[in-house]
Write an enzyme that holds these catalytic residues in place. Structure first.
Site, PDB file in Angstrom:
ATOM      1  N   ASN A 117       8.484   2.865   6.773  1.00  0.00           N
ATOM      2  CA  ASN A 117       7.922   1.590   7.237  1.00  0.00           C
ATOM      3  C   ASN A 117       8.461   0.401   6.444  1.00  0.00           C
ATOM      4  O   ASN A 117       8.664  -0.693   6.982  1.00  0.00           O
ATOM      5  CB  ASN A 117       6.402   1.621   7.132  1.00  0.00           C
ATOM      6  CG  ASN A 117       5.915   1.971   5.733  1.00  0.00           C
ATOM      7  OD1 ASN A 117       6.036   3.123   5.316  1.00  0.00           O
ATOM      8  ND2 ASN A 117       5.363   1.004   5.014  1.00  0.00           N
ATOM      9  N   HIS A 163      11.271   4.425   0.478  1.00  0.00           N
ATOM     10  CA  HIS A 163      11.320   3.869   1.836  1.00  0.00           C
ATOM     11  C   HIS A 163       9.988   3.389   2.388  1.00  0.00           C
ATOM     12  O   HIS A 163       9.961   2.721   3.416  1.00  0.00           O
ATOM     13  CB  HIS A 163      11.993   4.868   2.792  1.00  0.00           C
ATOM     14  CG  HIS A 163      11.190   6.100   3.069  1.00  0.00           C
ATOM     15  ND1 HIS A 163      11.334   6.819   4.234  1.00  0.00           N
ATOM     16  CD2 HIS A 163      10.243   6.756   2.341  1.00  0.00           C
ATOM     17  CE1 HIS A 163      10.527   7.860   4.219  1.00  0.00           C
ATOM     18  NE2 HIS A 163       9.858   7.847   3.070  1.00  0.00           N
ATOM     19  N   HIS A 164       8.876   3.717   1.728  1.00  0.00           N
ATOM     20  CA  HIS A 164       7.576   3.185   2.168  1.00  0.00           C
ATOM     21  C   HIS A 164       7.266   1.821   1.547  1.00  0.00           C
ATOM     22  O   HIS A 164       6.388   1.104   2.042  1.00  0.00           O
ATOM     23  CB  HIS A 164       6.448   4.151   1.811  1.00  0.00           C
ATOM     24  CG  HIS A 164       6.493   5.445   2.558  1.00  0.00           C
ATOM     25  ND1 HIS A 164       6.591   5.503   3.929  1.00  0.00           N
ATOM     26  CD2 HIS A 164       6.463   6.737   2.117  1.00  0.00           C
ATOM     27  CE1 HIS A 164       6.612   6.775   4.315  1.00  0.00           C
ATOM     28  NE2 HIS A 164       6.543   7.536   3.232  1.00  0.00           N
ATOM     29  N   ALA A 165       7.955   1.469   0.468  1.00  0.00           N
ATOM     30  CA  ALA A 165       7.655   0.211  -0.231  1.00  0.00           C
ATOM     31  C   ALA A 165       8.090  -0.982   0.612  1.00  0.00           C
ATOM     32  O   ALA A 165       9.222  -1.047   1.087  1.00  0.00           O
ATOM     33  CB  ALA A 165       8.352   0.183  -1.583  1.00  0.00           C
TER      34      ALA A 165
END
Length: 352
Positions: free
Chosen positions: A112, A69-71
């Site tokens: 993000n 989910h940060h990629a």
């Protein structure tokens, strides 16, 4: 072999396999989508679960490693190489013809990458519960980030101002804010970015969500979108906390009733203030929040008042990893608010 032991071994093996295949792909100048499909066992696992949109399964759990989910598009970060949930959601809407999708992220770190992928998209409602205090990674996901253009109102950040959040705090957010919005949105599919670093015992998350709490949240989500629910593993830094929490979630998806909470504590001032601020921010976009906002408006606290109330708060006890109890000072709302959340904490427990 117990389910807990199986989950522990699967988590470890899947992590090693996925890291190996992901890094192999990174060295090859192949097309991104083709490369993921060909080389990532982790992404295949998630796509298999997403067959729920084709009516071939009601729900699914994807043990995805590494997390995603940060990629962001064109950028990996935070241990994340590819955002499996975001990619699958794009495929579901653009290729499989799914009309409306909810991505709910309960990882303690803000997703993000997921926010950026759908920030101007009104077909995907992104809901995130995460810490947003100073210095906490990745430092994004403030309450006022509500989406842009067509997607305005479709990015909902429940940004906790500190750690120490409990089952009651999370269930209050679900019962008072998330479920009303989801029911008004009427999604066809729910995808959960299920990080378990908000779990009690995680060395980085600093929160106190129990396996029973994750079980209850899963049960609530199962009541939306006809039960079409896909859970994908994200972050977590305690193997035992991840295994226990993932087992509790999986049992609900297999049809077992949610685990009854050992005790329902009062909701903290910090949590209620965050829920209120988020609801006011989204009130122009979701009519379902009008009644709650009207009731809570006289109680809206400033950040300074919230901090003062927290410092002057009452004792709460958390179970520690060794079976003892740790007591901490924290401000909480009394029985007036607690009573409305207590029923949420035990929903579906008595059903056959």
């Amino acid at each position: 072999m117990s389910t807990l032991l199986i989950l522990r071994r699967v988590l470890l093996v899947r992590s090693l396999l996925s890291l190996s295949s992901m890094f192999e792909h990174c060295a090859q100048p192949t097309d991104l989508t083709q490369g993921i499909s060909r080389h990532s066992e982790s992404f295949r696992c998630f796509l298999d679960c997403c067959r729920v949109v084709l009516g071939k399964a009601l729900n699914g759990v994807a043990v995805v490693r590494p997390p995603g989910h940060h990629a962001e598009p064109g950028k990996s970060m935070g241990f994340c190489l590819f955002n499996s949930v975001a990619i699958a959601a794009k495929m579901a809407t653009q290729i499989w013809g799914v009309g409306r999708i909810v991505i709910l992220d309960w990882d303690i770190h803000h997703g993000n990458g997921t926010e950026k992928a759908f920030y101007d998209d009104d077909s995907v409602l992104v809901v995130s519960l995460h810490r947003n205090d100073d210095g906490f990674f990745p430092g994004t996901g403030s309450t006022d980030r509500i989406g842009a253009a067509a997607g305005r109102g479709f990015n909902l950040n429940i940004a906790w101002p500190k750690g120490d959040m409990t089952d009651s705090d999370y269930l209050a957010a679900f019962g008072l804010l998330i479920l009303p919005v989801l029911n008004q949105f009427k999604p066809d599919l729910i995808m959960v970015s299920a990080g378990f670093d908000a779990a009690q015992g995680d060395p980085l998350g600093g929160c106190h969500v129990s396996p029973a709490g994750f079980s209850q949240m899963t049960s609530m989500l199962s009541c939306v979108a006809g039960g079409n629910l896909v859970v994908a593993l994200e972050g977590g830094y305690s193997l035992s906390a991840m295994a226990n929490s993932a087992e509790a979630v999986t049992r609900v998806l297999l049809g077992e009733p949610p685990v009854r909470l050992p005790a329902v504590r009062n909701v903290s001032f910090a949590a209620m203030n965050t829920i209120r601020k988020t609801s006011f921010m989204h009130l122009p976009h979701w009519s379902c929040l009008a009644a709650f906002a009207q009731v809570m408006k006289p109680l809206l606290l400033t950040n300074q008042e919230t901090n003062e109330a927290t410092l002057a708060g009452s004792k709460r006890s958390y179970p520690s990893t060794d079976g003892s109890s740790d007591e901490e000072d924290d401000g909480t709302f009394g029985s007036d608010v607690h009573g409305s959340v207590e029923g949420v904490g035990h929903m579906d427990d008595s059903q056959d």
